[in-house]
Scaffold this motif. Structure first.
Motif, PDB file in Angstrom:
ATOM      1  N   VAL A   1       0.491  -1.957   1.191  1.00  0.00           N
ATOM      2  CA  VAL A   1       1.827  -2.066   0.175  1.00  0.00           C
ATOM      3  C   VAL A   1       1.055  -0.577  -1.004  1.00  0.00           C
ATOM      4  CG1 VAL A   1       3.923  -2.804  -1.142  1.00  0.00           C
ATOM      5  CG2 VAL A   1       2.528  -4.329   1.342  1.00  0.00           C
TER       6      VAL A   1
ATOM      7  N   LEU B   1      -3.006   8.048  -2.194  1.00  0.00           N
ATOM      8  CA  LEU B   1      -3.731   8.299  -2.121  1.00  0.00           C
ATOM      9  C   LEU B   1      -4.137   7.107  -2.030  1.00  0.00           C
ATOM     10  CD1 LEU B   1      -6.847   9.542  -2.816  1.00  0.00           C
ATOM     11  CD2 LEU B   1      -6.687   9.097  -4.742  1.00  0.00           C
ATOM     12  N   ILE B   2      -5.158   6.228  -2.209  1.00  0.00           N
ATOM     13  CA  ILE B   2      -5.387   4.980  -1.904  1.00  0.00           C
ATOM     14  C   ILE B   2      -5.287   4.321  -0.683  1.00  0.00           C
ATOM     15  CG2 ILE B   2      -6.969   2.172  -3.267  1.00  0.00           C
ATOM     16  CD1 ILE B   2      -8.312   5.270  -4.426  1.00  0.00           C
ATOM     17  N   GLY B   3      -4.027   3.322  -0.919  1.00  0.00           N
ATOM     18  CA  GLY B   3      -3.451   2.839   0.510  1.00  0.00           C
ATOM     19  C   GLY B   3      -3.958   3.910   1.716  1.00  0.00           C
TER      20      GLY B   3
ATOM     21  N   PRO C   1       7.852   2.056  -1.137  1.00  0.00           N
ATOM     22  CA  PRO C   1       9.530   1.727  -1.450  1.00  0.00           C
ATOM     23  C   PRO C   1       9.777   3.759  -1.160  1.00  0.00           C
ATOM     24  CG  PRO C   1       8.129   1.767  -3.570  1.00  0.00           C
ATOM     25  CD  PRO C   1       7.234   1.583  -2.100  1.00  0.00           C
ATOM     26  N   SER C   2       8.969   4.285  -0.931  1.00  0.00           N
ATOM     27  CA  SER C   2       9.373   6.168  -0.936  1.00  0.00           C
ATOM     28  C   SER C   2       8.885   6.337   1.129  1.00  0.00           C
ATOM     29  CB  SER C   2       8.087   6.706  -1.611  1.00  0.00           C
ATOM     30  OG  SER C   2       8.235   7.880  -0.497  1.00  0.00           O
TER      31      SER C   2
ATOM     32  N   PRO D   1       0.905   0.939  -7.831  1.00  0.00           N
ATOM     33  CA  PRO D   1       0.807   1.697  -9.185  1.00  0.00           C
ATOM     34  C   PRO D   1       0.236   0.224 -10.568  1.00  0.00           C
ATOM     35  CG  PRO D   1       2.723   2.995  -9.138  1.00  0.00           C
ATOM     36  CD  PRO D   1       2.326   1.709  -7.851  1.00  0.00           C
TER      37      PRO D   1
ATOM     38  N   SER E   1      -6.821  -0.396 -10.667  1.00  0.00           N
ATOM     39  CA  SER E   1      -8.144   0.216 -11.931  1.00  0.00           C
ATOM     40  C   SER E   1      -7.989  -0.365 -12.956  1.00  0.00           C
ATOM     41  CB  SER E   1      -7.955   1.347 -11.893  1.00  0.00           C
ATOM     42  OG  SER E   1      -7.712   2.409 -10.608  1.00  0.00           O
TER      43      SER E   1
ATOM     44  N   ALA F   1     -13.901   4.284  -5.663  1.00  0.00           N
ATOM     45  CA  ALA F   1     -13.900   5.841  -5.406  1.00  0.00           C
ATOM     46  C   ALA F   1     -12.280   6.345  -5.735  1.00  0.00           C
ATOM     47  CB  ALA F   1     -14.279   5.566  -4.085  1.00  0.00           C
TER      48      ALA F   1
ATOM     49  N   ILE G   1      -2.998   3.136 -16.705  1.00  0.00           N
ATOM     50  CA  ILE G   1      -4.866   2.292 -16.821  1.00  0.00           C
ATOM     51  C   ILE G   1      -4.462   2.737 -17.544  1.00  0.00           C
ATOM     52  CG2 ILE G   1      -6.865   2.899 -15.900  1.00  0.00           C
ATOM     53  CD1 ILE G   1      -5.482   4.594 -13.635  1.00  0.00           C
TER      54      ILE G   1
HETATM   55  N1  NAI Z   1      -6.097   7.667  -7.662  1.00  0.00           N
HETATM   56  C1  NAI Z   1      -7.780   7.042  -8.128  1.00  0.00           C
HETATM   57  O1  NAI Z   1      -8.548   8.365  -7.799  1.00  0.00           O
HETATM   58  C2  NAI Z   1      -7.660   5.708  -7.837  1.00  0.00           C
HETATM   59  C3  NAI Z   1      -5.945   4.690  -7.857  1.00  0.00           C
HETATM   60  N2  NAI Z   1      -6.874   3.563  -8.211  1.00  0.00           N
HETATM   61  C4  NAI Z   1      -5.395   2.623  -7.570  1.00  0.00           C
HETATM   62  O2  NAI Z   1      -5.102   2.250  -6.400  1.00  0.00           O
HETATM   63  C5  NAI Z   1      -4.186   2.445  -7.086  1.00  0.00           C
HETATM   64  C6  NAI Z   1      -3.078   3.735  -6.828  1.00  0.00           C
HETATM   65  O3  NAI Z   1      -3.235   4.517  -6.927  1.00  0.00           O
HETATM   66  P1  NAI Z   1      -3.109   6.041  -5.764  1.00  0.00           P
HETATM   67  O4  NAI Z   1      -2.856   5.642  -4.626  1.00  0.00           O
HETATM   68  O5  NAI Z   1      -4.190   6.914  -6.634  1.00  0.00           O
HETATM   69  O6  NAI Z   1      -1.700   6.137  -6.665  1.00  0.00           O
HETATM   70  P2  NAI Z   1      -0.612   7.205  -5.959  1.00  0.00           P
HETATM   71  O7  NAI Z   1       0.118   7.710  -6.959  1.00  0.00           O
HETATM   72  O8  NAI Z   1      -1.426   8.181  -4.797  1.00  0.00           O
HETATM   73  O9  NAI Z   1       0.353   6.515  -4.796  1.00  0.00           O
HETATM   74  C7  NAI Z   1       1.138   5.031  -4.837  1.00  0.00           C
HETATM   75  C8  NAI Z   1       1.837   4.660  -4.372  1.00  0.00           C
HETATM   76  O10 NAI Z   1       2.575   2.767  -5.001  1.00  0.00           O
HETATM   77  C9  NAI Z   1       3.609   3.318  -4.699  1.00  0.00           C
HETATM   78  N3  NAI Z   1       4.429   2.410  -5.156  1.00  0.00           N
HETATM   79  C10 NAI Z   1       5.425   2.908  -6.188  1.00  0.00           C
HETATM   80  N4  NAI Z   1       6.018   1.554  -6.787  1.00  0.00           N
HETATM   81  C11 NAI Z   1       5.898   0.829  -5.659  1.00  0.00           C
HETATM   82  C12 NAI Z   1       5.793  -0.620  -5.319  1.00  0.00           C
HETATM   83  N5  NAI Z   1       6.444  -1.354  -6.506  1.00  0.00           N
HETATM   84  N6  NAI Z   1       5.794  -1.125  -4.334  1.00  0.00           N
HETATM   85  C13 NAI Z   1       4.507  -0.585  -3.666  1.00  0.00           C
HETATM   86  N7  NAI Z   1       4.206   0.457  -3.467  1.00  0.00           N
HETATM   87  C14 NAI Z   1       5.325   0.989  -4.330  1.00  0.00           C
HETATM   88  C15 NAI Z   1       3.843   5.016  -4.139  1.00  0.00           C
HETATM   89  O11 NAI Z   1       5.390   5.241  -4.186  1.00  0.00           O
HETATM   90  C16 NAI Z   1       3.055   5.235  -3.971  1.00  0.00           C
HETATM   91  O12 NAI Z   1       3.505   6.247  -2.681  1.00  0.00           O
HETATM   92  C17 NAI Z   1      -3.525   2.233  -8.410  1.00  0.00           C
HETATM   93  O13 NAI Z   1      -3.411   0.985  -9.324  1.00  0.00           O
HETATM   94  C18 NAI Z   1      -4.733   2.505  -8.797  1.00  0.00           C
HETATM   95  O14 NAI Z   1      -4.774   2.423 -10.111  1.00  0.00           O
HETATM   96  C19 NAI Z   1      -8.341   2.729  -7.514  1.00  0.00           C
HETATM   97  C20 NAI Z   1      -9.113   3.552  -7.396  1.00  0.00           C
HETATM   98  C21 NAI Z   1      -9.059   5.279  -7.437  1.00  0.00           C
END
Ligand code: NAI
Ligand code: ENO
Length: 387
Positions: free
Chosen positions: A7, A11-13, A32-33, A61, A86, A114, A223
């Motif tokens: 969900v 990037l991470i999902g 949601p997108s 997020p 994070s 990572a 974060i």
């Molecule tokens: N960017 C990084 O290097 C790292 C990030 N994280 C954690 O991973 C998580 C995601 O970060 P990223 O993948 O980098 O961000 P991203 O911005 O690439 O992806 C976030 C995704 O979450 C979706 N989203 C927004 N609101 C939502 C909701 N209410 N329900 C479900 N999905 C929703 C967005 O549409 C987007 O596709 C964050 O919590 C971050 O702290 C963990 C390790 C590394």
């Protein structure tokens, strides 16, 4: 076969989906997108369906993670649910407050150590977690089966499982991830005051120190807010060292200004730079000891650096990377090479971002730093899209 639901397909999902698919898991995607979900699907991270999952990964997020975890616990009563945010203490408290009765036991936090300084599905990589720590953070109420399910997920995505409490995790990442982000950001921000000639002198050191300053401000605001106390504690120590460095530099600047022939016999300018900020290594007034203070700070840095484990994966970039969008069709890479050759620029290295099933790819072209702006201008003027 294990079925995961992801969900939040940024990037991470997307990276988790790609890694789990490679391990033979079934993966359902949700975001949601609709574009983000479709992009992750097209890249091969899973399918968009409502199959019942064994484990749900919330990769949204940080500021919505607890709410989304609570929703998923309710929607899938047989599944373990984890998040990958994070920060961990704030999410665990949020889940404890929001989760319905009898479901909080199925929540186990986690955090793959990572990532990248880029967001979104297109930046996703199946090997992102390979050999990197993946912290599993049970709450006092987590059921052992849920902990096992999240451990299995992290291992299947090729992470190295480390179990910690939320407090241990948040204190550790303040020092190894969150404060480094702040320092990179503050260092890069100072470059705005410099003209382009000064910035043009940049060597590899500046690139190493500022790479993560390109990270997403919205994500990092969340974060830092989510680990405010832990980050502040480390920054207070940094402030002490900074004060000591400033005092030492003030003493040395005064020494330099009073040793000149024009400074008069009484050292009128002595003390001009003294700022009495104090600190752990504060030198005595005047220059004596100031060099020792700086040497001590630099030596402390050497000792800290020696503790950093070897970086897994690619070596640090020695070149500037120009990222070019190329149509995923025969001959386009050849045309790009010819264009770079026409500009008289040598390609030092090349990396293609895999975009399986997607009509474009990203070519990361490494060139000598002195040539990168010229290459960007040349490619733009000949119709290429540059990232
Ligand atoms: N960017 C990084 O290097 C790292 C990030 N994280 C954690 O991973 C998580 C995601 O970060 P990223 O993948 O980098 O961000 P991203 O911005 O690439 O992806 C976030 C995704 O979450 C979706 N989203 C927004 N609101 C939502 C909701 N209410 N329900 C479900 N999905 C929703 C967005 O549409 C987007 O596709 C964050 O919590 C971050 O702290 C963990 C390790 C590394
Ligand atoms: O880009 C890098 O090197 C990172 O270390 C990225 C990163 C960002 C956020 C995390 O919670 C974990 C890792």
């Amino acid at each position: 076969m294990t079925r995961a639901r992801i969900v939040g397909t940024g990037l991470i999902g997307t990276s988790i989906g790609l890694a789990l698919r490679a391990a033979g898991w079934q993966v359902s995607l949700q975001d949601p997108s609709p574009t983000a979900a479709a992009l992750a699907r097209d890249l091969g991270a899973g399918t968009i369906d409502d199959e019942t999952p064994d484990v749900v990964v919330v990769a949204a997020p940080p500021d919505v993670a607890a709410r989304v975890v609570a929703e998923q616990l309710e929607r899938w009563p047989g599944a373990a649910v984890t998040d990958v945010a994070s920060v961990k203490g704030a999410i665990a408290s949020g889940v404890a407050a929001l989760a319905g009765p009898g479901s909080v036991e199925r929540y186990v936090g986690s955090h793959p150590m990572a990532g990248r300084e880029r967001s979104g599905a297109v930046a996703g990589r199946p090997d992102l977690f390979e050999g990197r720590a993946w912290v599993v953070v049970p709450t006092p109420r987590s059921a052992p089966e849920a902990v096992d399910a999240v451990r299995a997920l992290a291992a299947a995505a090729r992470g190295e499982v480390v179990v910690m409490t939320a407090d241990e995790h948040d204190a550790a990442v303040a020092a190894v991830s969150h404060v480094p982000q702040v320092m990179a950001t503050l260092t890069a921000a100072r470059l705005r005051d410099r003209d382009e000639h000064a910035v043009g002198l940049a060597g590899q050191g500046l690139r190493d120190v500022t790479r993560i300053a390109a990270s997403d401000p919205q994500l990092w605001t969340q974060i830092l807010a989510g680990n405010a106390a832990g980050v502040r504690e480390v920054l207070l120590d940094v402030q002490e060292d900074l004060a000591a460095a400033l005092d030492a530099l003030a003493a040395l600047a005064d020494e330099a200004s009073t040793s000149g022939a024009d400074d008069g016999p009484h050292g009128e300018r002595r003390g001009e730079h003294a700022n009495a900020l104090g600190g752990r290594y504060a030198p005595a007034p005047g220059a004596p000891g100031a060099r020792a203070v700086l040497a001590r700070l630099l030596d402390d840095g050497n000792r800290g650096r020696a503790l950093v484990p070897g970086k897994h994966g690619g070596a640090p970039t020695a070149y500037d990377v120009v990222t070019v969008v190329i149509p995923d069709e025969p001959g386009s890479l050849g045309r790009l090479f010819a264009e770079v050759g026409d500009a008289g620029i040598n390609i030092e290295d090349l990396h293609l971002e895999h975009a399986v099933g997607h009509p474009v790819a990203l070519a990361e072209v490494s060139v000598l730093p002195a040539a990168s702006d010229r290459l960007r201008d040349h490619l733009r003027s000949t119709g290429w899209r540059i990232h």
